[in-house]
Design a protein around this motif. Sequence first.
Motif, PDB file in Angstrom:
ATOM      1  N   SER B 303       0.829  -1.194   0.000  1.00  0.00           N
ATOM      2  CA  SER B 303       0.000   0.000   0.000  1.00  0.00           C
ATOM      3  C   SER B 303       0.874   1.258   0.000  1.00  0.00           C
ATOM      4  O   SER B 303       1.615   1.501   0.944  1.00  0.00           O
ATOM      5  N   ILE B 351      -6.355  -0.285  -0.205  1.00  0.00           N
ATOM      6  CA  ILE B 351      -5.501  -1.296   0.443  1.00  0.00           C
ATOM      7  C   ILE B 351      -5.071  -0.807   1.832  1.00  0.00           C
ATOM      8  O   ILE B 351      -4.930  -1.594   2.762  1.00  0.00           O
ATOM      9  N   GLU B 352      -4.893   0.508   1.981  1.00  0.00           N
ATOM     10  CA  GLU B 352      -4.536   1.071   3.294  1.00  0.00           C
ATOM     11  C   GLU B 352      -5.615   0.668   4.301  1.00  0.00           C
ATOM     12  O   GLU B 352      -5.336   0.088   5.348  1.00  0.00           O
ATOM     13  N   ASP B 384      -6.630   1.318  -6.452  1.00  0.00           N
ATOM     14  CA  ASP B 384      -5.788   0.144  -6.213  1.00  0.00           C
ATOM     15  C   ASP B 384      -6.110  -1.055  -7.098  1.00  0.00           C
ATOM     16  O   ASP B 384      -5.448  -2.091  -6.973  1.00  0.00           O
TER      17      ASP B 384
END
Lengths: 266, 403
Positions: B303, B351-352, B384
């Motif tokens: 990420s 994704i974070e 992402d």
Amino acid sequence: MLKLPTANKTMFIPFIVAGDPHPSVTVELALALQNAGASILELGVPYSDPLADGPIIQRAAQRALKHDMTLKKAIELVPLMRKRGVQIPIIIFTYYNPVLQLGEEYFFALAQKNNVDGVLIPDLPFEESGHIRQLSAQSGLSFISLVAPTSKKRIEKIASQAQGFLYCVSSLGVTGIRDKLPNELYEFLEEVKTHSSVPVVVGFGISRSEQVQALKEHCDGIVIGSALVQKIEQLADCLLQEKTRKDALIQFQQYAQSLVEPLKRE
Amino acid sequence: MRAVPDERGRFGDFGGKFVPETLMLPLEEIERELTKALADERFMNEYLQVLREYSGRPTALTFAKNLTETFNGAKIYFKREDLNHTGAHKINNAIGQALLAKRMGKKKIIAETGAGQHGVAAATVAARFGMECIVFMGEEDVKRQELNVFRMKLLGAEVVSVASGNKTLKDATNEAIRYWVQHCDDHYYMIGSVVGPHPYPLMVREFQKIIGEEAKRQFLEREGKLPDVVVACVGGGSNAIGMFYPFLEDDVVLVGVEAAGKGIDTSYHAATITKGTKGVIHGSLTYLLQDEHGQIVEPYSISAGLDYPGVGPEHAYLASTGRVQYESITDDEALAALQLTAQAEGIIPAIESAHALAKAFQIAKEQPKEAAVLVCLSGRGDKDVQTVMNYLQGGERVEVTNC
């Protein structure tokens, strides 16, 4: 404590990066700079994230880090320089984080033991440097303070605590080579002088003998870094090979001399 | 306002202003104007109005019914920062700082960005408020986040590709600061997280705490009590501080989730609090990933938003006091949580945010059904999808055993 030359002339204060292009060459470069008339040497410690430096010194730091140069090893170059005949005062120029990791007390003990004369930490402004200034004084080292064109009202406060000399940042920006220095620089230097009881030197961007000529009457010393470091970068291959090193060192010395030629004519 | 930071910008031992002298005056000016602005009702009203009418706040609180059933433990709630304009919490801060810049008469904005979310937020507010915007982005990230680079340009920003160092967020931030040193007379530096010299960590917290304030109110309305656990991901840590701050005095467990990358026992992670040591990065004393000589080490995470070797000084402080627990989640665990959330709830998280989700699922599983876990879903995953696709096509699809 920094012992400054007593002769009434504008000082030449070169800056080089320890370990660039190789630690053993750094010692020879220091000697060449003394031969070129340097009054004080600023020995830069390479850092991964040098916020106050432009691309030339960033690249030098990367080269030096490849030889595993550290703050401790840079300090330990000083006695080697002394052995080789370098007598001028030596100032360690380092970012704060390596000092923090080495330990502040240990750093000063080490610097004192190796006969370092002063320390300059560009990312440690007045408000954050109280403890370090105290340690520095206890160890007999000069802690060099900086003032910038944006310092304004801060100048008086910073100047009142200055040790060794007061370093004026010539213009807004990071270290590098500048074609032109700002017109307000002279006014700035005059203002700093009214507040300072130690010599006032100027650096950042000074890279040509005409600039040295123009500035010499307005300050007590001139710092030249990026121009010399760029020359070292150009000569790196020759400096690294034993066969060509001597010639390269002569070339380097001549280049340094040419930059500060105006200072000789006083 | 609480006792931290103090007048020196210190959160306990952490924070401060470790910058070149040239920046001390600009920082003092920002601090002075910020203090006035935060106390100025008109300024705060305008900030709240822009959040409401432009960004679409308040963002929803969503009960994750299907995931709650799947794990058969605590109730799982999402604070939906992904529903903000531009797709993440970053816009909250960008709006606040743009209004401050406007108040200071600055018309040029500098920003740094990793994945491009803060860069997009900065470019967006610059367009909205009629400012010029220059965004520094590492050359590697420019390649990895082509679409966000184009978004920023479409919004009228100039994107500078940074080739120094390892060419990622750390270097983009260095370069943004260097540019600011040179142009501090007429440029405003809009930092994207609770990092950097004082007063930035304080300012970004003040402009992000709306997340936790809203979530607390919404949760009380919905459940009649506070959540038992609040979870958020931590790179620099702005969504986490925004989420945690209003809960600091409450009897609520707070969990920050760092990126464990390929594992915290490898050299490929960004778990700064878990594995780092005290040092100075980007003007602030905090925990960071560094070698024994004080050279900053390049972090790793799948990420881009968590791929930062430092962490906000207030997080370092909250870790040192024990008020917040900091844990870590690997790439694989995060990607599994991302897929699960997409398939169970119809939400593709960034994704974070998936790092926070993965940890929240682990916690929920262990808790009784009366308990509730609130997760900050800090951004949406549209940015992402390429990364996720590459990951999945790389044949590295992992089992969902950790969730």
